[in-house]
Design an enzyme around this catalytic site. Structure first.
Site, short mmCIF file in Angstrom:
data_model
loop_
_atom_site.label_atom_id
_atom_site.label_comp_id
_atom_site.label_asym_id
_atom_site.label_seq_id
_atom_site.Cartn_x
_atom_site.Cartn_y
_atom_site.Cartn_z
N GLY A 167 -3.41 -5.64 10.30
CA GLY A 167 -3.29 -6.98 9.43
C GLY A 167 -2.15 -7.66 9.21
N TYR A 168 -1.11 -7.28 10.09
CA TYR A 168 0.26 -7.86 9.92
C TYR A 168 0.47 -9.49 10.53
CZ TYR A 168 2.66 -4.20 7.21
OH TYR A 168 3.27 -3.37 6.42
N ARG A 219 -8.66 2.97 6.56
CA ARG A 219 -7.63 4.07 5.96
C ARG A 219 -7.55 5.14 6.79
NH1 ARG A 219 -5.52 0.39 4.08
NH2 ARG A 219 -5.01 -0.01 1.80
N ASP A 274 -23.35 0.48 5.97
CA ASP A 274 -22.49 0.12 4.44
C ASP A 274 -23.57 0.34 3.31
OD1 ASP A 274 -21.32 -1.33 2.22
OD2 ASP A 274 -20.05 -2.40 3.62
N GLU A 304 0.48 9.18 6.69
CA GLU A 304 1.41 8.28 7.14
C GLU A 304 2.56 8.46 6.47
OE1 GLU A 304 -0.07 4.18 6.96
OE2 GLU A 304 -1.65 4.66 8.48
N THR A 363 -2.20 -6.51 -0.87
CA THR A 363 -2.96 -5.87 0.25
C THR A 363 -4.41 -6.02 -0.18
OG1 THR A 363 -2.65 -3.82 -0.71
CG2 THR A 363 -1.15 -4.23 0.80
N HIS A 411 -0.14 0.90 11.52
CA HIS A 411 -0.54 0.30 10.50
C HIS A 411 -0.13 -1.10 10.33
CE1 HIS A 411 -2.41 1.51 6.32
NE2 HIS A 411 -2.80 0.11 6.64
N SER A 422 0.75 -1.23 -0.04
CA SER A 422 -0.11 0.00 0.06
C SER A 422 0.66 1.34 0.09
CB SER A 422 -0.98 -0.04 1.33
OG SER A 422 -0.20 -0.15 2.30
N THR A 474 -13.65 1.09 6.28
CA THR A 474 -14.05 1.13 5.05
C THR A 474 -12.68 1.25 4.32
OG1 THR A 474 -13.99 3.70 5.14
CG2 THR A 474 -15.88 2.43 5.95
N VAL A 498 -13.11 -7.21 6.00
CA VAL A 498 -12.88 -6.96 7.43
C VAL A 498 -14.26 -6.83 8.41
CG1 VAL A 498 -11.54 -5.76 9.25
CG2 VAL A 498 -10.52 -6.21 6.76
#
Length: 368
Positions: free
Chosen positions: A259-260, A210, A149, A239, A69, A256, A48, A177, A130
């Site tokens: 998700g790692y 985000r 949503d 970032e 990603t 960030h 990303s 989102t 997610v």
């Protein structure tokens, strides 16, 4: 036929092993990938942090771009289509990891406050890969999700998807989102002053989608006026040179990395690898399963996502015990402490530290 040349972000796990089965692999830091690097490159594999558009790709030999990603707002799809370049994103690759991150954050905050989670109302903004897992895990913990949503509401016609203002009475709001700037439902600065000022006083606010979805000045004001009782941020505006003052104020702040997990990273590599194989018309010969080390003893932790009623009945003492179990597997405050050490640095120094924390992130296994 000449073997293709593949340029990949150096921080994509097993990039050389996977894409090396297809051609010559070159690795480079994602923020440093430039037009000059792509003169003879055929496939570009990014994360990303690399902006992929006509300025980067025009006049090169790149014919396939993959991002390892789930999000793809860093790729200008219209430019790729105009240049005749195929594109693939690893949609949902790390969804379970992000949902587990949020569970760990909720349990940690609840333990620190001596509160139970069961019975709390949680507003979930964005119910994609997610968000849908966050909803399942929240229900397993006895929480009451309220779903927001708009695209899904139009697509399904279901009233289970509520307008954003219906989340104002929630005890917790969590954002998942994508970042969009136009269309029917732009998410840029979606969460701003008008949202925070209507939230129930004492609510918790969390974001792991985000950074630009949240107006950080408005978040500062909500904290100033004590409209929020807790804030958890994994994503930030600007970032990697994030706002040090905001970092100092949140209850949990991480670089960030929601998700790692190892599983999420491997999923991302594998999904893009299979897409590249299909593009080249070759059979895959590498698999994520062969690359992953054995899971540690004691994993997985059962219950999340399958509606386990034993979790839904946890009082504040049970929450504390579960928090200890979960954070033994994923010590989320370790990530918070590492980033918090950058508060007093200059913006440039904090940016370098932010990237380094992501690059050197320790192995984390999923627990559910």
């Amino acid at each position: 036929m000449r073997r293709p040349v593949i340029l990949a972000d150096e921080n994509i796990p097993f990039a050389r092993e996977a894409f090396g089965t297809l051609g010559e692999v070159r690795l480079k830091h994602g923020r440093q990938i430039a037009h000059a690097d792509l003169a003879d490159v055929n496939l570009l594999i990014v994360r990303s942090i690399t902006r992929v558009d006509a300025a980067l790709l025009a006049g090169t030999r790149v014919r396939f771009v993959g991002t390892a990603t789930s999000g793809s707002d860093h790729v200008v799809a219209a430019d790729l289509e105009r240049l005749g370049i195929a594109f693939h994103a690893a949609l949902g690759c790390n969804a379970n990891a992000v949902a587990e991150y949020m569970v760990a954050a909720w349990l940690t905050v609840a333990k620190l406050r001596g509160e139970a989670l069961a019975g709390k109302c949680v507003g979930v903004v964005g119910v994609g890969h997610v968000g849908s897992l966050v909803v399942k895990m929240a229900r397993a913990l006895g929480m009451e999700p309220v779903l927001n949503d708009p695209p899904k509401a139009r697509e399904t016609g279901s009233d289970r998807y509520r307008p954003l203002h219906d989340l104002h009475d929630c005890d917790i709001v969590t954002c998942h989102t994508p970042l969009t700037f136009d269309g029917a439902d732009p998410t840029y600065r979606l969460i701003g002053e008008s949202f925070f000022e209507r939230l129930t006083p004492g609510a918790w606010f969390c974001s792991a989608g985000r950074g630009e979805v949240v107006h950080e000045d408005a978040l500062h004001r909500a904290l100033d006026e004590k409209r929020l009782d807790a804030a958890v941020l994994d994503v930030w505006d600007h970032e990697p040179e994030i706002d040090g003052r905001l970092l100092a104020r949140v209850d949990i702040g991480t670089p960030h990395i929601a998700g790692y997990s190892l599983e999420g990273k491997l999923n991302g590599t594998a999904m893009v690898y299979r897409a590249a194989c299909a593009f080249l018309g070759v059979e895959p010969s590498w698999s994520a399963g062969s690359a992953a080390p054995p899971r540690p003893a004691g994993l997985p932790l059962p219950g999340f996502g399958d509606g386990d009623v034993s979790l839904a009945r946890l009082d504040r003492h049970g929450v504390s015990a579960l928090a200890d179990t979960v954070t033994a597997r994923y010590p989320i405050l370790r990530d918070d402490e590492a980033l918090r050490k950058t508060v007093g640095l200059s913006a440039a120094e904090r940016g370098r530290a932010f990237d380094l924390l992501r690059k050197s992130y320790p192995v984390r296994r999923e627990f559910s």
